[in-house]
Design a protein around this motif. Structure first.
Motif, PDB file in Angstrom:
ATOM      1  N   UNK A   9       5.968 -48.247-148.986  1.00 23.60           N
ATOM      2  CA  UNK A   9       7.417 -48.283-148.989  1.00 23.60           C
ATOM      3  C   UNK A   9       7.544 -48.081-150.644  1.00 23.60           C
ATOM      4  N   UNK A  10       8.737 -47.177-151.155  1.00 26.34           N
ATOM      5  CA  UNK A  10       8.923 -47.315-152.629  1.00 26.34           C
ATOM      6  C   UNK A  10       9.882 -46.226-152.827  1.00 26.34           C
ATOM      7  N   UNK A  11      10.317 -45.756-153.738  1.00 27.53           N
ATOM      8  CA  UNK A  11      11.103 -44.659-154.134  1.00 27.53           C
ATOM      9  C   UNK A  11      10.982 -44.509-155.687  1.00 27.53           C
ATOM     10  N   UNK A  12      11.425 -43.327-155.910  1.00 29.55           N
ATOM     11  CA  UNK A  12      11.541 -42.904-157.517  1.00 29.55           C
ATOM     12  C   UNK A  12      12.451 -41.533-157.697  1.00 29.55           C
ATOM     13  N   UNK A  13      12.493 -41.556-158.816  1.00 25.96           N
ATOM     14  CA  UNK A  13      13.586 -40.611-159.029  1.00 25.96           C
ATOM     15  C   UNK A  13      12.988 -39.770-160.255  1.00 25.96           C
ATOM     16  N   UNK A  14      13.146 -38.521-159.947  1.00 24.95           N
ATOM     17  CA  UNK A  14      12.390 -37.498-161.159  1.00 24.95           C
ATOM     18  C   UNK A  14      13.521 -36.458-161.414  1.00 24.95           C
ATOM     19  N   UNK A  15      13.941 -36.206-162.573  1.00 22.91           N
ATOM     20  CA  UNK A  15      14.826 -35.037-162.623  1.00 22.91           C
ATOM     21  C   UNK A  15      14.454 -34.355-163.964  1.00 22.91           C
ATOM     22  N   UNK A  16      14.848 -33.226-164.024  1.00 26.07           N
ATOM     23  CA  UNK A  16      14.716 -32.077-165.110  1.00 26.07           C
ATOM     24  C   UNK A  16      15.837 -31.185-165.238  1.00 26.07           C
ATOM     25  N   UNK A  17      15.969 -30.746-166.708  1.00 24.65           N
ATOM     26  CA  UNK A  17      16.810 -29.755-166.937  1.00 24.65           C
ATOM     27  C   UNK A  17      16.042 -28.444-166.964  1.00 24.65           C
ATOM     28  N   UNK A  18      16.235 -27.379-165.991  1.00 19.06           N
ATOM     29  CA  UNK A  18      15.270 -26.224-165.887  1.00 19.06           C
ATOM     30  C   UNK A  18      16.480 -24.915-166.350  1.00 19.06           C
ATOM     31  N   UNK A  19      15.818 -24.085-166.945  1.00 19.53           N
ATOM     32  CA  UNK A  19      16.514 -22.700-167.230  1.00 19.53           C
ATOM     33  C   UNK A  19      15.693 -21.412-167.284  1.00 19.53           C
ATOM     34  N   UNK A  20      16.265 -20.308-167.441  1.00 19.08           N
ATOM     35  CA  UNK A  20      15.565 -19.282-167.376  1.00 19.08           C
ATOM     36  C   UNK A  20      16.423 -18.169-168.017  1.00 19.08           C
ATOM     37  N   UNK A  21      16.106 -17.397-169.304  1.00 21.93           N
ATOM     38  CA  UNK A  21      16.767 -16.470-169.851  1.00 21.93           C
ATOM     39  C   UNK A  21      15.797 -15.346-169.966  1.00 21.93           C
ATOM     40  N   UNK A  22      16.511 -14.274-169.746  1.00 21.43           N
ATOM     41  CA  UNK A  22      15.767 -12.825-170.034  1.00 21.43           C
ATOM     42  C   UNK A  22      16.658 -11.884-170.756  1.00 21.43           C
ATOM     43  N   UNK A  23      16.261 -11.268-171.736  1.00 19.58           N
ATOM     44  CA  UNK A  23      16.657 -10.206-172.373  1.00 19.58           C
ATOM     45  C   UNK A  23      15.873  -8.879-172.019  1.00 19.58           C
ATOM     46  N   UNK A  28      15.814   4.346-171.668  1.00 21.51           N
ATOM     47  CA  UNK A  28      16.408   5.375-170.895  1.00 21.51           C
ATOM     48  C   UNK A  28      16.279   5.082-169.528  1.00 21.51           C
ATOM     49  N   UNK A  29      17.080   5.862-168.595  1.00 21.88           N
ATOM     50  CA  UNK A  29      17.207   5.575-167.237  1.00 21.88           C
ATOM     51  C   UNK A  29      15.788   5.400-166.244  1.00 21.88           C
ATOM     52  N   UNK A  30      14.857   5.689-166.963  1.00 23.96           N
ATOM     53  CA  UNK A  30      13.444   5.553-166.295  1.00 23.96           C
ATOM     54  C   UNK A  30      12.577   4.551-166.851  1.00 23.96           C
ATOM     55  N   UNK A  31      13.058   3.934-168.000  1.00 21.61           N
ATOM     56  CA  UNK A  31      12.101   2.822-168.621  1.00 21.61           C
ATOM     57  C   UNK A  31      13.163   1.512-168.751  1.00 21.61           C
ATOM     58  N   UNK A  32      12.159   0.414-168.664  1.00 16.13           N
ATOM     59  CA  UNK A  32      12.924  -0.886-168.949  1.00 16.13           C
ATOM     60  C   UNK A  32      11.765  -1.841-169.603  1.00 16.13           C
ATOM     61  N   UNK A  33      12.260  -2.661-170.556  1.00 17.59           N
ATOM     62  CA  UNK A  33      11.450  -3.496-171.166  1.00 17.59           C
ATOM     63  C   UNK A  33      12.139  -4.884-171.131  1.00 17.59           C
ATOM     64  N   UNK A  34      11.567  -6.130-171.217  1.00 17.51           N
ATOM     65  CA  UNK A  34      12.161  -7.351-170.991  1.00 17.51           C
ATOM     66  C   UNK A  34      11.301  -8.406-171.701  1.00 17.51           C
ATOM     67  N   UNK A  35      11.873  -9.233-171.877  1.00 15.74           N
ATOM     68  CA  UNK A  35      11.439 -10.901-172.626  1.00 15.74           C
ATOM     69  C   UNK A  35      11.941 -11.870-171.764  1.00 15.74           C
ATOM     70  N   UNK A  36      11.228 -12.775-171.308  1.00 14.75           N
ATOM     71  CA  UNK A  36      11.812 -13.808-170.730  1.00 14.75           C
ATOM     72  C   UNK A  36      11.026 -15.226-170.997  1.00 14.75           C
ATOM     73  N   UNK A  37      12.036 -16.080-171.010  1.00 16.35           N
ATOM     74  CA  UNK A  37      11.430 -17.694-171.224  1.00 16.35           C
ATOM     75  C   UNK A  37      12.182 -18.423-170.110  1.00 16.35           C
ATOM     76  N   UNK A  61       6.481 -26.926-166.567  1.00 12.66           N
ATOM     77  CA  UNK A  61       5.919 -25.751-167.211  1.00 12.66           C
ATOM     78  C   UNK A  61       6.899 -25.195-168.108  1.00 12.66           C
ATOM     79  N   UNK A  62       6.249 -24.416-169.157  1.00 11.10           N
ATOM     80  CA  UNK A  62       7.024 -23.515-170.067  1.00 11.10           C
ATOM     81  C   UNK A  62       6.535 -22.314-170.179  1.00 11.10           C
ATOM     82  N   UNK A  63       7.274 -21.164-169.663  1.00  8.86           N
ATOM     83  CA  UNK A  63       6.876 -19.922-169.422  1.00  8.86           C
ATOM     84  C   UNK A  63       7.319 -18.914-170.361  1.00  8.86           C
ATOM     85  N   UNK A  84       1.896 -12.627-170.418  1.00  3.47           N
ATOM     86  CA  UNK A  84       2.496 -14.039-170.003  1.00  3.47           C
ATOM     87  C   UNK A  84       1.646 -15.182-170.807  1.00  3.47           C
ATOM     88  N   UNK A  85       2.442 -16.140-170.991  1.00  4.67           N
ATOM     89  CA  UNK A  85       1.703 -17.471-171.565  1.00  4.67           C
ATOM     90  C   UNK A  85       2.401 -18.609-170.826  1.00  4.67           C
TER      91      UNK A  85
END
Length: 187
Positions: A9-23, A28-37, A61-63, A84-85
């Protein structure tokens, strides 16, 4: 139910701030490039099937990812490429010890690679798909003992490949769609 001998019997708390940013860029209307962290988190816990109820820590994880997608030749050819890394801290690792399956933590791991996809409509009825991926997935820092082989003592598994992470993977397939007399289609 009634608590069994060895119940934890026991308890624990874990928390973290997570985020996702994409450029995302669409030259053109037929091509797309992106960077994501992105920064991610998987909670820790207890191995509930274990009589000693051993705990495991959260995983972080840092992606980083860069990709390109294109639809060409009057929408008959689709191409996609991504590199990807991923950097893990306290990677959760499954281990079998006797009759128990436990989660433990490796100190750190790196997973990097690239994936390529292609889908081509050869005719209106026949399509070919192909994928290829390269993966370099290694423990960066991982000291562990194998309970089933205690004589080996503490082992340094740093530099070893992660389980279920093939270096190369290829896939090719296709489908053909036939019209049936009823007006339905069979693929």
């Amino acid at each position: 139910g009634t608590p069994a001998a060895g119940t934890h019997q026991g308890s624990a708390d874990w928390d973290a701030v997570t985020w996702d940013a994409t450029l995302r860029l669409e030259p053109t209307s037929d091509t797309m490039a992106y960077l994501r962290a992105a920064k991610g988190f998987k909670s820790g816990g207890w191995n509930t099937g274990s009589l000693q109820a051993t705990p495991f820590d959260p995983e972080h994880i840092m992606s980083w990812e860069a990709g390109y997608k294109a639809t060409l030749l009057d929408r008959r050819l689709r191409l996609s490429a991504v590199a990807f890394y991923n950097s893990y801290d306290d990677l959760q690792v499954t281990q079998v010890q006797g009759f128990e399956v436990l989660l433990t933590n490796a100190a750190s791991a790196k997973i990097q690679g690239a994936e390529f996809e292609m889908s081509a409509n050869v005719t209106d009825k026949f399509r070919v798909n192909a994928t290829a991926s390269y993966l370099d997935a290694k423990f960066e820092d991982y000291l562990n003992t194998d309970e089933s082989r205690p004589a080996k003592g503490l082992q340094d598994l740093s530099g070893n490949t992660l389980p279920n992470a093939p270096e190369w993977k290829f896939n090719i397939g296709g489908d053909y769609t036939a019209d049936l007399p009823s007006g339905a289609e069979l693929t």
